[in-house]
Motif scaffolding. Sequence first.
Motif, PDB file in Angstrom:
ATOM      1  N   GLU A  94     -22.834  -1.412  65.890  1.00  0.00           N
ATOM      2  CA  GLU A  94     -21.963  -2.375  65.222  1.00  0.00           C
ATOM      3  C   GLU A  94     -22.448  -3.793  65.465  1.00  0.00           C
ATOM      4  OE1 GLU A  94     -18.050  -1.814  66.901  1.00  0.00           O
ATOM      5  OE2 GLU A  94     -18.424  -3.266  68.500  1.00  0.00           O
ATOM      6  N   VAL A  95     -21.972  -4.691  64.615  1.00  0.00           N
ATOM      7  CA  VAL A  95     -22.271  -6.108  64.734  1.00  0.00           C
ATOM      8  C   VAL A  95     -21.037  -6.868  64.283  1.00  0.00           C
ATOM      9  CG1 VAL A  95     -23.301  -6.240  62.413  1.00  0.00           C
ATOM     10  CG2 VAL A  95     -23.916  -7.932  64.144  1.00  0.00           C
ATOM     11  N   VAL A  96     -20.743  -7.956  64.980  1.00  0.00           N
ATOM     12  CA  VAL A  96     -19.567  -8.765  64.649  1.00  0.00           C
ATOM     13  C   VAL A  96     -20.024  -9.983  63.849  1.00  0.00           C
ATOM     14  CG1 VAL A  96     -17.592 -10.055  65.537  1.00  0.00           C
ATOM     15  CG2 VAL A  96     -18.383  -7.985  66.733  1.00  0.00           C
ATOM     16  N   LEU A  97     -19.493 -10.088  62.642  1.00  0.00           N
ATOM     17  CA  LEU A  97     -19.875 -11.151  61.719  1.00  0.00           C
ATOM     18  C   LEU A  97     -18.697 -12.085  61.473  1.00  0.00           C
ATOM     19  CD1 LEU A  97     -21.725 -12.403  59.451  1.00  0.00           C
ATOM     20  CD2 LEU A  97     -20.671 -10.728  57.899  1.00  0.00           C
ATOM     21  N   TYR A  98     -18.920 -13.386  61.659  1.00  0.00           N
ATOM     22  CA  TYR A  98     -17.970 -14.395  61.204  1.00  0.00           C
ATOM     23  C   TYR A  98     -18.501 -14.930  59.876  1.00  0.00           C
ATOM     24  CZ  TYR A  98     -15.437 -14.603  65.687  1.00  0.00           C
ATOM     25  OH  TYR A  98     -14.667 -14.306  66.785  1.00  0.00           O
ATOM     26  N   CYS A  99     -17.660 -14.914  58.853  1.00  0.00           N
ATOM     27  CA  CYS A  99     -18.128 -15.194  57.503  1.00  0.00           C
ATOM     28  C   CYS A  99     -17.160 -16.111  56.762  1.00  0.00           C
ATOM     29  CB  CYS A  99     -18.291 -13.886  56.736  1.00  0.00           C
ATOM     30  SG  CYS A  99     -18.893 -14.075  55.054  1.00  0.00           S
ATOM     31  N   SER A 100     -17.665 -17.262  56.282  1.00  0.00           N
ATOM     32  CA  SER A 100     -16.821 -18.174  55.503  1.00  0.00           C
ATOM     33  C   SER A 100     -17.088 -18.082  54.003  1.00  0.00           C
ATOM     34  CB  SER A 100     -17.010 -19.625  55.977  1.00  0.00           C
ATOM     35  OG  SER A 100     -18.314 -20.083  55.709  1.00  0.00           O
ATOM     36  N   VAL A 101     -17.970 -17.175  53.612  1.00  0.00           N
ATOM     37  CA  VAL A 101     -18.170 -16.888  52.186  1.00  0.00           C
ATOM     38  C   VAL A 101     -16.924 -16.163  51.691  1.00  0.00           C
ATOM     39  CG1 VAL A 101     -19.576 -15.598  50.526  1.00  0.00           C
ATOM     40  CG2 VAL A 101     -20.656 -16.805  52.432  1.00  0.00           C
ATOM     41  N   ASP A 102     -16.525 -16.416  50.448  1.00  0.00           N
ATOM     42  CA  ASP A 102     -15.332 -15.769  49.909  1.00  0.00           C
ATOM     43  C   ASP A 102     -15.411 -14.264  50.125  1.00  0.00           C
ATOM     44  OD1 ASP A 102     -14.385 -18.199  49.095  1.00  0.00           O
ATOM     45  OD2 ASP A 102     -14.827 -17.921  46.967  1.00  0.00           O
ATOM     46  N   GLN A 103     -14.326 -13.687  50.615  1.00  0.00           N
ATOM     47  CA  GLN A 103     -14.319 -12.281  50.997  1.00  0.00           C
ATOM     48  C   GLN A 103     -14.695 -11.360  49.839  1.00  0.00           C
ATOM     49  OE1 GLN A 103     -10.841 -11.270  53.239  1.00  0.00           O
ATOM     50  NE2 GLN A 103     -11.331  -9.109  53.383  1.00  0.00           N
ATOM     51  N   ALA A 104     -14.192 -11.665  48.654  1.00  0.00           N
ATOM     52  CA  ALA A 104     -14.484 -10.818  47.492  1.00  0.00           C
ATOM     53  C   ALA A 104     -15.971 -10.816  47.153  1.00  0.00           C
ATOM     54  CB  ALA A 104     -13.678 -11.293  46.283  1.00  0.00           C
ATOM     55  N   ILE A 105     -16.658 -11.911  47.459  1.00  0.00           N
ATOM     56  CA  ILE A 105     -18.104 -11.994  47.219  1.00  0.00           C
ATOM     57  C   ILE A 105     -18.877 -11.308  48.335  1.00  0.00           C
ATOM     58  CG2 ILE A 105     -20.051 -13.584  46.963  1.00  0.00           C
ATOM     59  CD1 ILE A 105     -18.127 -13.644  44.602  1.00  0.00           C
ATOM     60  N   ALA A 106     -18.435 -11.506  49.575  1.00  0.00           N
ATOM     61  CA  ALA A 106     -19.187 -11.020  50.735  1.00  0.00           C
ATOM     62  C   ALA A 106     -19.059  -9.515  50.953  1.00  0.00           C
ATOM     63  CB  ALA A 106     -18.724 -11.763  51.992  1.00  0.00           C
ATOM     64  N   GLU A 107     -17.915  -8.940  50.652  1.00  0.00           N
ATOM     65  CA  GLU A 107     -17.676  -7.540  51.016  1.00  0.00           C
ATOM     66  C   GLU A 107     -18.657  -6.553  50.368  1.00  0.00           C
ATOM     67  OE1 GLU A 107     -13.469  -6.933  50.410  1.00  0.00           O
ATOM     68  OE2 GLU A 107     -13.090  -7.159  52.569  1.00  0.00           O
ATOM     69  N   PRO A 108     -18.987  -6.678  49.082  1.00  0.00           N
ATOM     70  CA  PRO A 108     -19.980  -5.747  48.525  1.00  0.00           C
ATOM     71  C   PRO A 108     -21.353  -5.898  49.172  1.00  0.00           C
ATOM     72  CG  PRO A 108     -18.750  -6.847  46.769  1.00  0.00           C
ATOM     73  CD  PRO A 108     -18.414  -7.551  48.040  1.00  0.00           C
ATOM     74  N   ILE A 109     -21.688  -7.098  49.595  1.00  0.00           N
ATOM     75  CA  ILE A 109     -22.973  -7.343  50.256  1.00  0.00           C
ATOM     76  C   ILE A 109     -22.974  -6.700  51.637  1.00  0.00           C
ATOM     77  CG2 ILE A 109     -24.414  -9.171  51.247  1.00  0.00           C
ATOM     78  CD1 ILE A 109     -23.512 -10.910  48.829  1.00  0.00           C
ATOM     79  N   ILE A 110     -21.872  -6.870  52.352  1.00  0.00           N
ATOM     80  CA  ILE A 110     -21.745  -6.237  53.665  1.00  0.00           C
ATOM     81  C   ILE A 110     -21.821  -4.725  53.538  1.00  0.00           C
ATOM     82  CG2 ILE A 110     -20.145  -5.836  55.584  1.00  0.00           C
ATOM     83  CD1 ILE A 110     -19.138  -8.735  55.111  1.00  0.00           C
ATOM     84  N   ALA A 111     -21.162  -4.177  52.513  1.00  0.00           N
ATOM     85  CA  ALA A 111     -21.175  -2.729  52.291  1.00  0.00           C
ATOM     86  C   ALA A 111     -22.594  -2.228  52.013  1.00  0.00           C
ATOM     87  CB  ALA A 111     -20.250  -2.370  51.131  1.00  0.00           C
ATOM     88  N   ALA A 112     -23.379  -3.009  51.280  1.00  0.00           N
ATOM     89  CA  ALA A 112     -24.763  -2.620  50.994  1.00  0.00           C
ATOM     90  C   ALA A 112     -25.582  -2.579  52.280  1.00  0.00           C
ATOM     91  CB  ALA A 112     -25.379  -3.602  50.000  1.00  0.00           C
ATOM     92  N   PHE A 113     -25.381  -3.562  53.154  1.00  0.00           N
ATOM     93  CA  PHE A 113     -26.087  -3.575  54.440  1.00  0.00           C
ATOM     94  C   PHE A 113     -25.695  -2.366  55.276  1.00  0.00           C
ATOM     95  CE2 PHE A 113     -25.836  -4.672  58.991  1.00  0.00           C
ATOM     96  CZ  PHE A 113     -27.190  -4.887  59.251  1.00  0.00           C
ATOM     97  N   GLU A 114     -24.410  -2.066  55.349  1.00  0.00           N
ATOM     98  CA  GLU A 114     -23.942  -0.919  56.137  1.00  0.00           C
ATOM     99  C   GLU A 114     -24.554   0.375  55.620  1.00  0.00           C
ATOM    100  OE1 GLU A 114     -19.550  -2.128  57.817  1.00  0.00           O
ATOM    101  OE2 GLU A 114     -19.693  -1.515  55.711  1.00  0.00           O
ATOM    102  N   GLU A 115     -24.620   0.510  54.298  1.00  0.00           N
ATOM    103  CA  GLU A 115     -25.173   1.734  53.713  1.00  0.00           C
ATOM    104  C   GLU A 115     -26.662   1.861  54.010  1.00  0.00           C
ATOM    105  OE1 GLU A 115     -25.496   3.975  49.349  1.00  0.00           O
ATOM    106  OE2 GLU A 115     -24.425   2.061  49.545  1.00  0.00           O
ATOM    107  N   GLN A 116     -27.378   0.756  53.982  1.00  0.00           N
ATOM    108  CA  GLN A 116     -28.827   0.787  54.205  1.00  0.00           C
ATOM    109  C   GLN A 116     -29.197   1.014  55.655  1.00  0.00           C
ATOM    110  OE1 GLN A 116     -30.844  -2.621  52.478  1.00  0.00           O
ATOM    111  NE2 GLN A 116     -29.604  -2.528  50.615  1.00  0.00           N
ATOM    112  N   THR A 117     -28.381   0.531  56.578  1.00  0.00           N
ATOM    113  CA  THR A 117     -28.757   0.554  57.996  1.00  0.00           C
ATOM    114  C   THR A 117     -27.920   1.494  58.861  1.00  0.00           C
ATOM    115  OG1 THR A 117     -27.256  -1.263  58.551  1.00  0.00           O
ATOM    116  CG2 THR A 117     -29.493  -1.850  57.816  1.00  0.00           C
ATOM    117  N   GLY A 118     -26.744   1.849  58.393  1.00  0.00           N
ATOM    118  CA  GLY A 118     -25.840   2.641  59.221  1.00  0.00           C
ATOM    119  C   GLY A 118     -25.126   1.824  60.282  1.00  0.00           C
ATOM    120  N   ILE A 119     -25.319   0.504  60.254  1.00  0.00           N
ATOM    121  CA  ILE A 119     -24.659  -0.390  61.216  1.00  0.00           C
ATOM    122  C   ILE A 119     -23.285  -0.789  60.676  1.00  0.00           C
ATOM    123  CG2 ILE A 119     -24.768  -2.642  62.363  1.00  0.00           C
ATOM    124  CD1 ILE A 119     -27.825  -2.430  62.220  1.00  0.00           C
TER     125      ILE A 119
END
Length: 344
Positions: A37-62
């Motif tokens: 796991e990794v703890v991310l603090y993010c000020s990008v709009d949540q609706a924009i950031a969440e699909p990007i975060i999901a793509a990272f999780e899918e690619q890395t398993g983190i």
Amino acid sequence: MQRRIKIFLPGLVIIFTASVLSILLSCRKNPPQNYREVVLYCSVDQAIAEPIIAAFEEQTGINVLARFDTEASKTVGLVQRIRAEAISPIADIFWSNEIFHTIRLARESLLATYVSDATKDWPSLYADPNGQWYGFALRARVIGYNTARVAAGEAPKCLEDVLDGKWKGRIVMAAPEFGTTGGDVSSWFAHYDLVRATETLEGLKANGIRLVAGNSTAVRMVATGQADVCFTDTDDVYAAQRNGWPVAMNYLDQGGDGALAIPNTAALIEGGGNREEAEELMDFLLSEQLEKMLAGSDSHNCPIRPVLAEQFKLYAIPKLLGVDYEKIADRLPMAIQTAREILR
């Protein structure tokens, strides 16, 4: 017998509930051996950031444990949290939608140095000289206006235009304490000088500018006819247009020298506990894939990579203001304080 059953059943429910909670807590305390796991603090709009975060999780398993902020306290809330947690950091990485507070965190030794293949040959304009942060995916400051109330030819096209008396009582902008507005105001002090920037604020005050909770609120007020023009960011206007609102924009040119471009930034937190996972997320945030995702999102950030910028040239910023981000960060507290004193 019936009375015994009634007494016995609640006891079973309590035992079962306690068992389930115990199992859940045990899993939390003792995650699977391959759990990362990794703890991310993010000020990008949540609706924009969440699909990007999901793509990272899918690619890395983190697994990414993300904390977002609110529109009203954009970026500043998370920055203050990072400062408060300096002795024992919770976050591993900070993904900000702006650069000015990131620079100040680096100066306070709250960000860690990071160099990798992903950062090699990074444009110096968008990189900390000590490798403590990297910028990408630009937005720009703009003047939004209501197309049903303001003709395109009449709409203000630069900061100086908004000082014209015909806009009196017709202007709104976000409070400068939070979000990108503070950096924008600070850029007036960096680009012009103290006297002219102060005069600009006084001119806005004389024109009855109203301060609101955030950029999206300013755009909404323009769209609903509560104001005719506003200072905001490109992504807020794109969102309004996606919703079918009567809002268009001109880039907020400063004296003919261009509009302020504001990059996203990514930085590792000094002392973060999940360094290996944070480095993987850092490389992902600095990847071509990420910039492409942001350019194609509702935010339509302008990529800094020339090849992607050409691909998404519809969202290109016509003329970038040539100002030093470090100088804007220098003047940020003073600019916010001055704006507060004049505009309140």
